[in-house]
Design an enzyme around this catalytic site. Structure first.
Site, mmCIF file in Angstrom:
data_model
loop_
_atom_site.group_PDB
_atom_site.id
_atom_site.type_symbol
_atom_site.label_atom_id
_atom_site.label_comp_id
_atom_site.label_asym_id
_atom_site.label_seq_id
_atom_site.Cartn_x
_atom_site.Cartn_y
_atom_site.Cartn_z
ATOM 1 N N LYS A 144 17.049 51.093 79.497
ATOM 2 C CA LYS A 144 17.410 52.723 79.482
ATOM 3 C C LYS A 144 16.467 53.299 80.309
ATOM 4 O O LYS A 144 15.226 52.959 80.510
ATOM 5 C CB LYS A 144 17.264 53.348 78.058
ATOM 6 N N MET A 193 17.907 64.162 76.470
ATOM 7 C CA MET A 193 17.759 62.973 75.747
ATOM 8 C C MET A 193 18.163 63.086 74.066
ATOM 9 O O MET A 193 18.262 62.279 72.920
ATOM 10 C CB MET A 193 16.405 62.047 75.416
ATOM 11 N N SER A 219 22.041 58.390 73.105
ATOM 12 C CA SER A 219 21.760 58.681 74.385
ATOM 13 C C SER A 219 21.610 57.448 75.382
ATOM 14 O O SER A 219 21.333 57.606 76.417
ATOM 15 C CB SER A 219 20.136 59.379 74.448
ATOM 16 N N VAL A 240 16.651 57.672 67.832
ATOM 17 C CA VAL A 240 15.869 58.511 66.936
ATOM 18 C C VAL A 240 16.810 59.251 66.120
ATOM 19 O O VAL A 240 16.718 59.976 65.284
ATOM 20 C CB VAL A 240 15.110 59.820 67.853
ATOM 21 N N GLY A 241 18.477 59.222 66.546
ATOM 22 C CA GLY A 241 19.159 59.597 65.815
ATOM 23 C C GLY A 241 20.734 59.074 65.757
ATOM 24 O O GLY A 241 21.616 59.485 65.229
ATOM 25 N N GLY A 242 20.500 57.928 66.600
ATOM 26 C CA GLY A 242 21.965 57.319 66.536
ATOM 27 C C GLY A 242 22.123 56.664 68.165
ATOM 28 O O GLY A 242 23.178 56.241 68.627
ATOM 29 N N SER A 243 20.915 56.918 69.129
ATOM 30 C CA SER A 243 21.039 56.823 70.303
ATOM 31 C C SER A 243 21.427 55.321 70.679
ATOM 32 O O SER A 243 21.637 55.190 72.012
ATOM 33 C CB SER A 243 19.799 57.301 71.117
#
Length: 546
Positions: A144, A193, A219, A240-243
Site C-alpha cells: 500500500k 485514507m 483504503s 483501521v476500519g476495514g481497509s
C-alpha cells in the site's frame, strides 16, 4: 503553498503535479509492455482480467506463472526447487501489473526496473549457494502507498507530499526483502485514507477488475485491485476500519486484519498525525490468493522477531501452537443493517455447508454494530481531520467526492472529556462482546464482510461490519465464497427497514448492476488468537471452496 494560478496549459498548481506524477508512472512502464489502442476492451466491459491473455504481452509461460495455478505458497516452492528463476517470475508479474494498472489505475509508485535488478541478485545467490535467500525468495510483492521505499514518494495521495522521495525503507519492507521478497510497486489509496474507495488527486481513481463499474473498495483498494488482477503474488495493506477487508471482499481475494501487536507498523508513512491514538489502532496485514498465503506472510514476519525493532509488537503470543480442529462456529446473519440478498444467501450457504461437514454451527448475536460504528466514527474524527485538512490546504487541492460523501468531513472536533467518554463507551462494548462470545461458547464467528458486495464508486459509506472488529481488536479474515446472481438474489420485496440507514443501504441493491460481484465471508477469532484463526481459516476454506 503551491501556487493555484493556471499556467499556459490551463492547469492549476495541483493539477500540474497530478499530470507530472501520471507522466512519471507512464515513463516507468517499458514501451513493449504498453497496451495498444486495440487491446483495450470496449466501453462497458465488466471483467477486465481477460485482457492479460488477449493482448499478447505475456508469454504462455508467464501467463502460467502469474495465473491461478499458483498461490504465493506454491509459487515460492516452485522457485525454491529451481523450476522458475526469480527474474522470470518477477518480470512476469511486473508485466501483468503493468497491464492491470493501465486498465484499472491501481498502482502508485512503479518499481519494475529496480525489482528486476533485485531479482537478478537473488538468482546469483541461488546459483552460487543452491539455496533460496529465504521463504519468500523471488516472490513479487506490492505494498500500500503508505509504506516507505527508499527513493520513491510516499505521498498517500496528497498533492503536498509528492516529489519528496523517502530516504529509507519501512522496517517491514526491509524484513520481507531480507527473506527474499521483491517489491515491484506500491498501490493506490483514497484521499485522507478514511474512505472505502481509492480516489485521490495525485493518482486518480482505481477500478475493480472483476466488475469494472463497481468500487474496488478502500483504503487498500489499489492492493485489492492488483491482487484480483494477479499482478502481485502477495500484498500488504493497512486496516483501521476495514481497509484490508473491504477491498479483499470487493475484489474477491483473501485478506487478514490481525490483532494489534501481531505485525509491525513502525516506520510507515502515516496519513495523519504521528502518535495520534484514537482508541482504535491501525494494523497492517496481508492480502493474498489463498488462506495459507496469509499464514505464510505472518509466519515469516513473526519468525523474524519483530518485537526486537517495534515496541508495539507482542512476543510469543503467536508461537504457542495451534489445534487441528473443527471449531465451533457462531454465525452473524445481520447486525446494525440488513445485508443485501447475495450476502444473506452466502451466509446461509456457508452455515449449511459447514453444518453438513460436521461443524457445530449456531447463531451468534453481537452487540449492535450500528452502536459500535457510532462510537468509532467519532473516535476517527477527534481532531475534525485537522491533519488531512492541512495537507489539502497546502496545495489548495479539492476534496474528492467520496471523502465528502462518507460524512466524516463535517464532524466537529471533540474535547478531551468527550474523547474519554467515547473510549469508555468502546470499552463497555468490548466487555459486552466478550461476555456474549463466552456465553455463546463459540470458537470463531462467520459474518458478512459488509452489508453488500461492491457497490458503485463512492457508495460504500457504511463500514460497521468491519470496523466492529477493529474496535473490539479481534482478528478477522476475508475468504471469497460466491458471486452475486440476479436469479438467485432477487430484490427482497418484503423488506421492512429497521431505521433510515437500513433503508438507505438496502436502496443500493440492484441485482443486474451487481451481477458477478464477489461475495465474501468474514471469519473472526478472539483477540490475540490469530495463529489459531489462520489455521481455522484454512480448514473452513477447504470446506467452503473445495
Amino acid at each position: 503553498m503551491i501556487a493555484k494560478e493556471p499556467d499556459s496549459t490551463g492547469l492549476e498548481g495541483w493539477q500540474k503535479i497530478h499530470a507530472a506524477k501520471k507522466a512519471e508512472q507512464e515513463a516507468r512502464i517499458p514501451q513493449q509492455w504498453k497496451l495498444k489502442p486495440e487491446d483495450f476492451p470496449p466501453t462497458g466491459t465488466v471483467d477486465l482480467r481477460p485482457v492479460v491473455a488477449s493482448c499478447g504481452i505475456l508469454s504462455d509461460r508467464e501467463l502460467l506463472i502469474t495465473g491461478d495455478q499458483y498461490d504465493a505458497t506454491s509459487l515460492a516452492a516452485a522457485i525454491a526447487e529451481g523450476k522458475y528463476t526469480a527474474v522470470e517470475v518477477v518480470t512476469a508479474f511486473c508485466k501483468r501489473a503493468a497491464i492491470g494498472h493501465q486498465l484499472c489505475n491501481n498502482l502508485t509508485e512503479i518499481m519494475f526496473k529496480d525489482a528486476i535488478e533485485d531479482a537478478k541478485r537473488l538468482d546469483k545467490v541461488f546459483r552460487e549457494t543452491g539455496t533460496p535467500v529465504g521463504p519468500l525468495h523471488g516472490l513479487p510483492m506490492t505494498f500500500k502507498e503508505c509504506f516507505h521505499v527508499k527513493g520513491y514518494d510516499a505521498s498517500n495521495g496528497y498533492i503536498s507530499r509528492t516529489f519528496d522521495p523517502s530516504t529509507r525503507d519501512t522496517p517491514l519492507i526491509e524484513l520481507v526483502k531480507s527473506n527474499g521478497a521483491v517489491v515491484i510497486a506500491k498501490t493506490n489509496t483514497p484521499q485522507t485514507m478514511l474512505v472505502a474507495e481509492s480516489h485521490n488527486n495525485v493518482f486518480g481513481q482505481t477500478k475493480n477488475p472483476v466488475v469494472s463499474h463497481l468500487t474496488c473498495g478502500g483504503s487498500s483498494g489499489g492492493e485489492g485491485s492488483i491482487m484480483a488482477y494477479r499482478g502481485s503474488a502477495l500484498g500488504i495493506g493497512t486496516d483501521v476500519g476495514g481497509s484490508i477487508r473491504i477491498p479483499a471482499a470487493a475484489n474477491g481475494v483473501y485478506g487478514y486484519k490481525p490483532s494489534f501487536g501481531i505485525l509491525p507498523m513502525i516506520g510507515y508513512a502515516a496519513s495523519g498525525w504521528m502518535g495520534a491514538n484514537t482508541g482504535v489502532p491501525a494494523v497492517c496485514g496481508p492480502l493474498g490468493h489463498s488462506a495459507r498465503d496469509l499464514a505464510l506472510l505472518t509466519r515469516v514476519v513473526r519468525n523474524a522477531q519483530p518485537w526486537k525493532f517495534d515496541p508495539a509488537i507482542i512476543p510469543k503470543v503467536m508461537e504457542a501452537g495451534t489445534q487441528s480442529r473443527k471449531p465451533v462456529v457462531g454465525v452473524i446473519r445481520q447486525s446494525g443493517t440488513t445485508p443485501h440478498p447475495p450476502v444473506r444467501r452466502a451466509i446461509k450457504e456457508a452455515a449449511d455447508k459447514l453444518s453438513a461437514a460436521g461443524f457445530q454451527v449456531k447463531d451468534f448475536v453481537p452487540p449492535d454494530f450500528n452502536d459500535i460504528r457510532n462510537v468509532t466514527r467519532e473516535l476517527f474524527t477527534l481532531d475534525a481531520l485537522s491533519y488531512q485538512r492541512g495537507q489539502l490546504e497546502k496545495a489548495e487541492e479539492p476534496v474528492v467526492p467520496s471523502v465528502e460523501k462518507i460524512g466524516f468531513w463535517a464532524i466537529p472536533r471533540k474535547t478531551h472529556e468527550e474523547a474519554w467518554a467515547l473510549n469508555a463507551k468502546k470499552l463497555a462494548l468490548q466487555k459486552e462482546m466478550l461476555d456474549r462470545w463466552q456465553k455463546a461458547g463459540v470458537d470463531i464467528v462467520v459474518a458478512p464482510a459488509g452489508p453488500h458486495t461492491a457497490v458503485l464508486p463512492g457508495d460504500w459509506t457504511t463500514d460497521m461490519y468491519t470496523v466492529a472488529w477493529n474496535a473490539m481488536d479481534y482478528p478477522a479474515i476475508i475468504i471469497p465464497f460466491t458471486k452475486a446472481d440476479p436469479v438467485l438474489d432477487p430484490k427482497d420485496t418484503e423488506f421492512v427497514p429497521m431505521h433510515e440507514l437500513d433503508e438507505q443501504i438496502q436502496s443500493l441493491y440492484d441485482p443486474q448492476l451487481m451481477a458477478g460481484a464477489p461475495v465474501a465471508l468474514q471469519l473472526v477469532g478472539p483477540r490475540l488468537e490469530d495463529e489459531q484463526l489462520l489455521k481455522d481459516a484454512q480448514t473452513i476454506d477447504a470446506v467452503l471452496n473445495a
